[in-house]
Design an enzyme around this catalytic site. Sequence first.
Site, mmCIF file in Angstrom:
data_model
loop_
_atom_site.group_PDB
_atom_site.id
_atom_site.type_symbol
_atom_site.label_atom_id
_atom_site.label_comp_id
_atom_site.label_asym_id
_atom_site.label_seq_id
_atom_site.Cartn_x
_atom_site.Cartn_y
_atom_site.Cartn_z
ATOM 1 N N ASP A 184 -45.901 -0.817 69.331
ATOM 2 C CA ASP A 184 -45.173 -0.851 70.598
ATOM 3 C C ASP A 184 -45.300 -2.245 71.217
ATOM 4 O O ASP A 184 -46.404 -2.790 71.312
ATOM 5 C CB ASP A 184 -45.750 0.205 71.548
ATOM 6 C CG ASP A 184 -44.875 0.408 72.775
ATOM 7 O OD1 ASP A 184 -43.967 1.247 72.708
ATOM 8 O OD2 ASP A 184 -45.113 -0.288 73.782
ATOM 9 N N HIS A 197 -31.202 -7.844 79.476
ATOM 10 C CA HIS A 197 -31.228 -6.977 78.298
ATOM 11 C C HIS A 197 -30.739 -7.687 77.040
ATOM 12 O O HIS A 197 -31.133 -7.307 75.928
ATOM 13 C CB HIS A 197 -30.392 -5.722 78.559
ATOM 14 C CG HIS A 197 -31.079 -4.748 79.474
ATOM 15 N ND1 HIS A 197 -32.017 -3.836 79.045
ATOM 16 C CD2 HIS A 197 -30.987 -4.591 80.826
ATOM 17 C CE1 HIS A 197 -32.455 -3.133 80.072
ATOM 18 N NE2 HIS A 197 -31.852 -3.562 81.165
ATOM 19 N N GLU A 227 -38.944 0.299 72.765
ATOM 20 C CA GLU A 227 -39.611 -0.873 72.200
ATOM 21 C C GLU A 227 -40.671 -0.452 71.187
ATOM 22 O O GLU A 227 -41.598 -1.202 70.894
ATOM 23 C CB GLU A 227 -40.257 -1.719 73.297
ATOM 24 C CG GLU A 227 -41.327 -1.044 74.092
ATOM 25 C CD GLU A 227 -40.813 -0.320 75.332
ATOM 26 O OE1 GLU A 227 -41.620 -0.073 76.238
ATOM 27 O OE2 GLU A 227 -39.610 -0.004 75.397
#
Length: 326
Positions: A184, A197, A227
């Site tokens: 992550d 973004h 993510e």
Amino acid sequence: MPPRPSSQTATSQRREQALADLERLSRQWQSDNDPFTRLGRRLSTTLELKQLIAIFAEELASVIPYDSLTYQHRLEDLPIEVAFGRGGNHKCEYRLNLEGQDYGLLRIFRRMRFAEQELTVIEQLLGSAIFAIRNACQFETVRRAALTDVVTGVPNKRAFEDALRRETCLAERHGTHCALILCDLDHFKRVNDTHGHQVGDQILRIAALAIQDATRRTDAVFRIGGEEFGILLPHVGDRECELVAERIRQTISDITLDAHNETVRVTASAGYGLQNSGETADSWFRRTDQALYRAKSEGRNCTRAAATATITGRTEPDGSSRLSSS
């Protein structure tokens, strides 16, 4: 003189005879045992590309002996490789083309040179198989599109869940073992909030490529959350998995991206765990996810191992014993 059959009766009789002829043809197709009919019959049973190649390999071996057969292709830039047998210094090679489209490369090897008559039969069998192979390639392309993350180009969460269940079934049936890494990106929301973004998507794409570079071709990389990435590593032990997880974490920490005259950097946390014998896919995932959570809660930018699963026996109503995990 007997009465002449009416026109309707004659039509009905012709209809019944035609249906009987069709039924006889169908039975004959089902029972004919020549290799061409048998191959066509078996190829019609599946759209799985690897299974089709396996069927072709089996039927070819029934008429022409060989030592090994390989098939290679790329769909959506992802390799497909199938191999049967080993060895053979003589080779015949076929680039499978149909209507200007490439559907892979087939190679057949053996220790003895192929005779012209054998090459003719191989080519005739391939002529019978090429349309099924074309259909399977098209089916696989559509399926992969549905299972591919549009941002990173790696398989998505649905593909990950299918692969996790498949590895669990393989372990139960064949005693194989597999490792799982969950990775992550740390504080990724901050990247999106600060730089937008588009920059965040670029980071995700670069991270996916970095993870692929840090793993083997036989490993599978998935984007399973905003993510978060999942990596399945067949046939590795605990120590090997830890080294790969650390390599992934370090590779991601080396990522830099210039955005609006600023350098964007990210780090990653990782958890890893080997599937235990008798463990369900859900339990395996939960243990590894808990390891990732520990990595997050203990400072991020680190790797943690999953706790060992507790496997207990459960007696079924019929008296049999079934394994469960907790």
